[in-house]
Write a protein that holds these residues in place. Structure first.
Motif, PDB file in Angstrom:
ATOM      1  N   GLU A  51       0.802  -1.217   0.000  1.00 53.83           N
ATOM      2  CA  GLU A  51       0.000   0.000   0.000  1.00 53.83           C
ATOM      3  C   GLU A  51       0.838   1.272   0.000  1.00 53.83           C
ATOM      4  O   GLU A  51       0.514   2.255  -0.674  1.00 53.83           O
ATOM      5  CB  GLU A  51      -0.934  -0.010   1.215  1.00 53.83           C
ATOM      6  N   THR A  52       1.934   1.299   0.754  1.00 52.64           N
ATOM      7  CA  THR A  52       2.733   2.525   0.872  1.00 52.64           C
ATOM      8  C   THR A  52       3.772   2.668  -0.230  1.00 52.64           C
ATOM      9  O   THR A  52       4.522   3.640  -0.257  1.00 52.64           O
ATOM     10  CB  THR A  52       3.454   2.567   2.243  1.00 52.64           C
ATOM     11  N   ARG A  53       3.835   1.698  -1.130  1.00 47.74           N
ATOM     12  CA  ARG A  53       4.799   1.761  -2.239  1.00 47.74           C
ATOM     13  C   ARG A  53       4.072   1.549  -3.569  1.00 47.74           C
ATOM     14  O   ARG A  53       4.283   0.554  -4.262  1.00 47.74           O
ATOM     15  CB  ARG A  53       5.892   0.706  -2.045  1.00 47.74           C
ATOM     16  N   PRO A  54       3.211   2.491  -3.940  1.00 53.57           N
ATOM     17  CA  PRO A  54       2.446   2.328  -5.187  1.00 53.57           C
ATOM     18  C   PRO A  54       3.369   2.247  -6.399  1.00 53.57           C
ATOM     19  O   PRO A  54       4.374   2.958  -6.485  1.00 53.57           O
ATOM     20  CB  PRO A  54       1.578   3.588  -5.228  1.00 53.57           C
ATOM     21  N   GLY A  55       3.027   1.372  -7.298  1.00 50.29           N
ATOM     22  CA  GLY A  55       3.815   1.205  -8.512  1.00 50.29           C
ATOM     23  C   GLY A  55       4.934   0.206  -8.397  1.00 50.29           C
ATOM     24  O   GLY A  55       5.556  -0.144  -9.410  1.00 50.29           O
ATOM     25  N   GLU A  56       5.218  -0.274  -7.202  1.00 52.66           N
ATOM     26  CA  GLU A  56       6.261  -1.287  -7.018  1.00 52.66           C
ATOM     27  C   GLU A  56       5.602  -2.655  -6.971  1.00 52.66           C
ATOM     28  O   GLU A  56       4.924  -2.998  -6.001  1.00 52.66           O
ATOM     29  CB  GLU A  56       7.051  -1.047  -5.731  1.00 52.66           C
ATOM     30  N   TYR A  57       5.772  -3.422  -8.020  1.00 48.67           N
ATOM     31  CA  TYR A  57       5.136  -4.729  -8.117  1.00 48.67           C
ATOM     32  C   TYR A  57       6.075  -5.796  -7.572  1.00 48.67           C
ATOM     33  O   TYR A  57       7.178  -5.994  -8.084  1.00 48.67           O
ATOM     34  CB  TYR A  57       4.752  -5.036  -9.568  1.00 48.67           C
ATOM     35  N   LEU A  58       5.664  -6.463  -6.518  1.00 44.79           N
ATOM     36  CA  LEU A  58       6.503  -7.433  -5.845  1.00 44.79           C
ATOM     37  C   LEU A  58       6.337  -8.813  -6.479  1.00 44.79           C
ATOM     38  O   LEU A  58       5.233  -9.222  -6.818  1.00 44.79           O
ATOM     39  CB  LEU A  58       6.145  -7.494  -4.361  1.00 44.79           C
ATOM     40  N   PRO A  59       7.430  -9.544  -6.620  1.00 41.19           N
ATOM     41  CA  PRO A  59       7.355 -10.856  -7.262  1.00 41.19           C
ATOM     42  C   PRO A  59       6.622 -11.874  -6.402  1.00 41.19           C
ATOM     43  O   PRO A  59       6.677 -11.840  -5.180  1.00 41.19           O
ATOM     44  CB  PRO A  59       8.820 -11.245  -7.444  1.00 41.19           C
ATOM     45  N   ILE A  60       5.931 -12.776  -7.069  1.00 39.21           N
ATOM     46  CA  ILE A  60       5.276 -13.903  -6.415  1.00 39.21           C
ATOM     47  C   ILE A  60       5.827 -15.167  -7.047  1.00 39.21           C
ATOM     48  O   ILE A  60       5.938 -15.265  -8.267  1.00 39.21           O
ATOM     49  CB  ILE A  60       3.757 -13.855  -6.608  1.00 39.21           C
ATOM     50  N   GLU A  61       6.162 -16.150  -6.207  1.00 41.30           N
ATOM     51  CA  GLU A  61       6.825 -17.352  -6.693  1.00 41.30           C
ATOM     52  C   GLU A  61       8.113 -16.944  -7.425  1.00 41.30           C
ATOM     53  O   GLU A  61       8.848 -16.118  -6.933  1.00 41.30           O
ATOM     54  CB  GLU A  61       5.879 -18.161  -7.603  1.00 41.30           C
ATOM     55  N   GLU A  62       8.316 -17.467  -8.647  1.00 38.60           N
ATOM     56  CA  GLU A  62       9.563 -17.198  -9.346  1.00 38.60           C
ATOM     57  C   GLU A  62       9.396 -16.270 -10.544  1.00 38.60           C
ATOM     58  O   GLU A  62      10.321 -16.061 -11.301  1.00 38.60           O
ATOM     59  CB  GLU A  62      10.175 -18.520  -9.808  1.00 38.60           C
ATOM     60  N   ASN A  63       8.220 -15.709 -10.688  1.00 39.71           N
ATOM     61  CA  ASN A  63       7.960 -14.861 -11.841  1.00 39.71           C
ATOM     62  C   ASN A  63       8.204 -13.403 -11.457  1.00 39.71           C
ATOM     63  O   ASN A  63       7.468 -12.821 -10.680  1.00 39.71           O
ATOM     64  CB  ASN A  63       6.505 -15.049 -12.290  1.00 39.71           C
ATOM     65  N   GLU A  64       9.254 -12.789 -12.006  1.00 40.04           N
ATOM     66  CA  GLU A  64       9.645 -11.453 -11.586  1.00 40.04           C
ATOM     67  C   GLU A  64       8.680 -10.370 -12.069  1.00 40.04           C
ATOM     68  O   GLU A  64       8.726  -9.236 -11.588  1.00 40.04           O
ATOM     69  CB  GLU A  64      11.051 -11.141 -12.105  1.00 40.04           C
ATOM     70  N   ARG A  65       7.787 -10.695 -12.981  1.00 41.49           N
ATOM     71  CA  ARG A  65       6.881  -9.679 -13.504  1.00 41.49           C
ATOM     72  C   ARG A  65       5.433  -9.918 -13.082  1.00 41.49           C
ATOM     73  O   ARG A  65       4.527  -9.305 -13.595  1.00 41.49           O
ATOM     74  CB  ARG A  65       6.976  -9.664 -15.030  1.00 41.49           C
ATOM     75  N   GLY A  66       5.239 -10.811 -12.159  1.00 39.47           N
ATOM     76  CA  GLY A  66       3.883 -11.123 -11.735  1.00 39.47           C
ATOM     77  C   GLY A  66       3.608 -12.599 -11.888  1.00 39.47           C
ATOM     78  O   GLY A  66       4.513 -13.371 -12.198  1.00 39.47           O
TER      79      GLY A  66
END
Length: 410
Positions: free
Chosen positions: A207-222
């Motif tokens: 919430e406090t870092r809009p625009g920063e997409y965090l990786p899930i599993e091993e996919n760095e882009r989502g």
């Protein structure tokens, strides 16, 4: 031993005829309204009449979906719709909403009523409730295991039928009761307009870092965190029959004739082989696996049948189908003319000189070169690039009406 019905989906008249030809005991279809596949081609009343006649002539039943969760504004239209269906004599209506059920019971009591998986049929008391209201069949919730279905079978009237999904796409939401599509796009899945947001790519954002997409599993882009593998129970026919399931249902009312032909033919042979001789079924397991993988799919899972799915049932790195064959067309009524010429209506591009296959209901796949192509006027063509163009093609093998023309893509 119960002899299970093989129930196949049909998105159009062409696909219905394919399902019937390739081994269906019953098909389920949707009209232009009140079903949960509003974006499917669906059937006009004229096509529905022709499809029902075609199926009934060949001893195959037809069920019509009317499984939306209705609002007040839908009710008068549904009643009028059921009066129209009454004249066409389908074998059953597939219904989820109790109000819609009561309208059907009043308007067309002679048509069987099946309770859709959307009604969350998860226990035998629910089944008894519907039976006492006059339902002939329940479609079990996707979340039931083999053990639960077996227990359900022993606790409901013997005359009540159980229908269960055994193959096809899985919904991420409980028995298909999804709100994601409505939330994101305003298109309500429970009114038949799902946009399939479970197949979209997602990422986590703090919430406090809009625009920063965090990786899930091993996919760095989502990742495709909601994207389930497809259900496939072709290797577990004995368990499905032992559980007391009356109808093996295939998902896919938006699928092509090639998909329907492949799945219908494979499950038809598997069911028949097992009921003829279980040893034959076991011996043919490699053939079933090979054939079922010839249609589009997202890898396979056994869903909830042997316990709750875990991370291995999801596909985190892609939302695309595996596609091994392309559907080119169906052999038409003027097949077997002379010198290997057959009518077809193009579905995907093909060219003279290509090697293709003629897929037959009896299990054979015959390789043939595409020797010649002509348009309706008899003019030669080097390729067929225009969808739904009516053509004559010359092949080196014998073909019959409703055979499928396909091309291997591997």
């Amino acid at each position: 031993m119960r002899h299970p019905e093989l129930l196949i989906p049909a998105s159009s008249l062409e696909v219905l005829k394919t399902a019937v030809t390739f081994g269906a005991d019953a098909v389920y279809i949707g009209g232009d309204a009140y079903g949960l596949r509003a974006k499917a081609k669906n059937f006009s009343m004229a096509d529905m009449a022709e499809g029902i006649s075609f199926a009934h002539t060949r001893g195959v039943k037809v069920y019509v979906t009317a499984n939306i969760l209705a609002h007040n504004g839908d009710l008068k239209g549904i009643e009028a719709y059921f009066y129209e269906l009454k004249e066409l004599h389908p074998d059953a209506l597939i219904i989820a909403d109790p109000g819609v059920f009561m309208i059907a019971k009043r308007v067309c009591p002679e048509i069987d009523r099946h309770i859709s998986t959307q009604a969350n049929n998860t226990n035998y008391e629910t089944c008894r409730f519907w039976w006492e209201l006059g339902a002939k069949r329940i479609v079990t919730a996707r979340e039931l295991s083999i053990a639960e279905i077996t227990e359900l079978r022993t606790n409901i009237p013997s005359g009540m039928e159980i229908e269960t999904f055994v193959h096809g796409a899985m919904c991420i939401s409980y028995s298909g009761r999804c709100l994601l599509s409505n939330y994101f796009t305003g298109r309500d899945a429970n009114q038949g307009a799902c946009t399939h947001p479970c197949r979209w790519k997602y990422a986590v954002m703090e919430e406090t870092r809009p625009g920063e997409y965090l990786p899930i599993e091993e996919n760095e882009r989502g990742t495709y965190i909601f994207n389930s593998k497809d259900l496939c129970m072709i290797e577990h026919i004995p368990d499905l029959i032992s559980a007391g399931i009356d109808s093996f249902k295939i998902e896919g009312r938006m699928k092509t004739a090639l998909y329907v032909a492949t799945v219908a033919r494979t499950y038809r042979k598997a069911i028949d082989d097992y009921q003829t001789d279980p040893a034959v079924y076991e011996r043919n397991l490699p053939w079933y696996r090979e054939q079922i993988s010839n249609c589009t799919y997202r890898q396979f899972t056994t869903g909830f049948f042997y316990g709750k799915p875990n991370h291995e049932s999801q596909i985190y790195d892609s939302n695309t189908y595996i596609k091994e064959y392309t559907y080119l067309g169906m052999v038409g009524e003027s097949s077997g003319a002379e010198d290997g010429w057959y009518a077809t209506e193009q579905r995907n591009k093909f060219s003279v000189g290509e090697m293709i296959e003629v897929m037959k209901p009896d299990g054979r796949n015959l390789e043939t070169p595409m020797l010649e192509i002509r348009d309706e006027s008899g003019r030669p063509m080097e390729s067929a690039p225009h969808p739904q163009q009516k053509l004559m093609v010359r092949l080196s093998c014998e073909a019959e009406e409703f055979d499928i023309l396909r091309r291997a893509e591997i």
